[in-house]
Write a protein that holds these residues in place. Structure first.
Motif, PDB file in Angstrom:
ATOM      1  N   ASN A  32     -32.767   1.073  -7.152  1.00  0.00           N
ATOM      2  CA  ASN A  32     -32.062   0.704  -9.322  1.00  0.00           C
ATOM      3  C   ASN A  32     -30.730  -0.019  -8.953  1.00  0.00           C
ATOM      4  O   ASN A  32     -30.001   0.146  -7.156  1.00  0.00           O
ATOM      5  CB  ASN A  32     -32.017   2.280  -9.674  1.00  0.00           C
ATOM      6  N   TYR A  33     -29.809  -0.099  -9.998  1.00  0.00           N
ATOM      7  CA  TYR A  33     -28.803  -0.691  -9.051  1.00  0.00           C
ATOM      8  C   TYR A  33     -27.647   0.405  -8.756  1.00  0.00           C
ATOM      9  O   TYR A  33     -27.065   0.138  -7.928  1.00  0.00           O
ATOM     10  CB  TYR A  33     -28.154  -0.479 -10.764  1.00  0.00           C
ATOM     11  N   GLU A  34     -27.831   1.392  -8.908  1.00  0.00           N
ATOM     12  CA  GLU A  34     -26.753   2.936  -8.588  1.00  0.00           C
ATOM     13  C   GLU A  34     -27.485   2.981  -7.263  1.00  0.00           C
ATOM     14  O   GLU A  34     -26.441   4.232  -6.335  1.00  0.00           O
ATOM     15  CB  GLU A  34     -27.149   3.738  -9.562  1.00  0.00           C
ATOM     16  N   GLU A  35     -28.567   3.034  -6.468  1.00  0.00           N
ATOM     17  CA  GLU A  35     -29.491   3.698  -5.545  1.00  0.00           C
ATOM     18  C   GLU A  35     -28.397   2.767  -4.580  1.00  0.00           C
ATOM     19  O   GLU A  35     -28.752   3.125  -3.527  1.00  0.00           O
ATOM     20  CB  GLU A  35     -30.052   3.269  -5.669  1.00  0.00           C
ATOM     21  N   VAL A  36     -28.761   1.644  -5.026  1.00  0.00           N
ATOM     22  CA  VAL A  36     -28.031   0.625  -3.245  1.00  0.00           C
ATOM     23  C   VAL A  36     -26.735   0.319  -2.803  1.00  0.00           C
ATOM     24  O   VAL A  36     -25.430   0.648  -3.483  1.00  0.00           O
ATOM     25  CB  VAL A  36     -28.265  -1.072  -4.302  1.00  0.00           C
ATOM     26  N   GLU A  37     -25.873   0.077  -1.587  1.00  0.00           N
ATOM     27  CA  GLU A  37     -25.085   1.064  -0.830  1.00  0.00           C
ATOM     28  C   GLU A  37     -23.743  -0.633  -1.676  1.00  0.00           C
ATOM     29  O   GLU A  37     -23.335  -0.456  -1.674  1.00  0.00           O
ATOM     30  CB  GLU A  37     -25.419   0.184   0.682  1.00  0.00           C
ATOM     31  N   ARG A  39     -23.065  -3.789  -4.293  1.00  0.00           N
ATOM     32  CA  ARG A  39     -24.126  -3.830  -6.083  1.00  0.00           C
ATOM     33  C   ARG A  39     -24.289  -5.073  -6.242  1.00  0.00           C
ATOM     34  O   ARG A  39     -23.158  -6.029  -5.841  1.00  0.00           O
ATOM     35  CB  ARG A  39     -23.028  -2.590  -6.831  1.00  0.00           C
ATOM     36  N   GLU A  41     -23.526  -8.813  -7.960  1.00  0.00           N
ATOM     37  CA  GLU A  41     -22.220  -8.436  -8.898  1.00  0.00           C
ATOM     38  C   GLU A  41     -21.740 -10.425  -9.843  1.00  0.00           C
ATOM     39  O   GLU A  41     -22.357 -11.108  -8.588  1.00  0.00           O
ATOM     40  CB  GLU A  41     -21.043  -8.480  -8.475  1.00  0.00           C
ATOM     41  N   GLY A 111     -27.819  -7.735  -3.929  1.00  0.00           N
ATOM     42  CA  GLY A 111     -27.565  -5.945  -3.532  1.00  0.00           C
ATOM     43  C   GLY A 111     -28.351  -5.773  -2.313  1.00  0.00           C
ATOM     44  O   GLY A 111     -28.774  -6.803  -1.738  1.00  0.00           O
ATOM     45  N   THR A 113     -28.917  -2.621   1.083  1.00  0.00           N
ATOM     46  CA  THR A 113     -29.170  -1.142   1.132  1.00  0.00           C
ATOM     47  C   THR A 113     -29.728  -1.479   2.985  1.00  0.00           C
ATOM     48  O   THR A 113     -30.442  -2.418   3.121  1.00  0.00           O
ATOM     49  CB  THR A 113     -30.291  -0.876   0.276  1.00  0.00           C
ATOM     50  N   VAL A 120     -32.235  -5.979  -7.366  1.00  0.00           N
ATOM     51  CA  VAL A 120     -32.072  -4.206  -7.807  1.00  0.00           C
ATOM     52  C   VAL A 120     -32.599  -4.840  -9.292  1.00  0.00           C
ATOM     53  O   VAL A 120     -32.130  -5.892  -9.793  1.00  0.00           O
ATOM     54  CB  VAL A 120     -30.552  -4.720  -8.097  1.00  0.00           C
ATOM     55  N   TYR A 122     -31.694  -4.165 -12.924  1.00  0.00           N
ATOM     56  CA  TYR A 122     -29.700  -3.589 -13.693  1.00  0.00           C
ATOM     57  C   TYR A 122     -30.479  -3.672 -15.538  1.00  0.00           C
ATOM     58  O   TYR A 122     -31.560  -4.310 -16.396  1.00  0.00           O
ATOM     59  CB  TYR A 122     -29.259  -4.917 -12.556  1.00  0.00           C
TER      60      TYR A 122
END
Length: 132
Positions: A32-37, A39, A41, A111, A113, A120, A122
């Motif tokens: 998920n977008y919020e989970e990756v270190e 992001r 773009e 993205g 991690t 990812v 989005y």
């Protein structure tokens, strides 16, 4: 005895191969977008993404009162866009048009991690104004 040993070795190899396949499938699952270190773009950032959508989105004959449609897609490790899906459609072709525009997007930055590039997921809301 040899047959039993051969059977045990075959079962071990089969279970090991099965475990490898499962690990690959899980490793390939998008984050998920919020989970990756780091992001992903759009080139030029969020403002450029909004400009891109604004320039390329052609509002179909829309009879609705406006609202927000949602598009979900995967940003691959090479920055390409795949698996574009309409999550919330406003009807009258708005979802199909949003899907077309996002599918034509240039490559994004990928993205990351733990120092590794990852896929990812989005989800993008797109606001549609009333045409009346």
């Amino acid at each position: 005895m040899k047959k039993n040993l051969l059977l045990v070795v075959a079962l071990f190899i089969a279970s090991f191969a099965s475990a490898q396949a499962t690990a690959t499938i899980i490793d390939d699952a998008p984050y998920n977008y919020e989970e990756v270190e780091v992001r992903p773009e759009f080139p030029g950032g969020n403002n450029e993404l909004m400009n891109f959508i604004g320039k390329n989105f052609k509002i179909p004959d829309y009879e609705g009162s406006g609202g927000t449609l949602k598009i979900a897609f995967i940003i691959e490790i090479d920055g390409s866009i795949t698996n574009v899906k309409v999550v919330k459609d406003l009807g009258d072709g708005t979802g199909a048009e949003a899907k077309r525009v996002i599918s034509s997007s240039p490559r994004w930055s990928s993205g990351e991690t733990r120092g590794k590039k990852v896929r990812v997921l989005y989800e993008l809301p797109i606001k549609i104004a009333s045409q009346g």
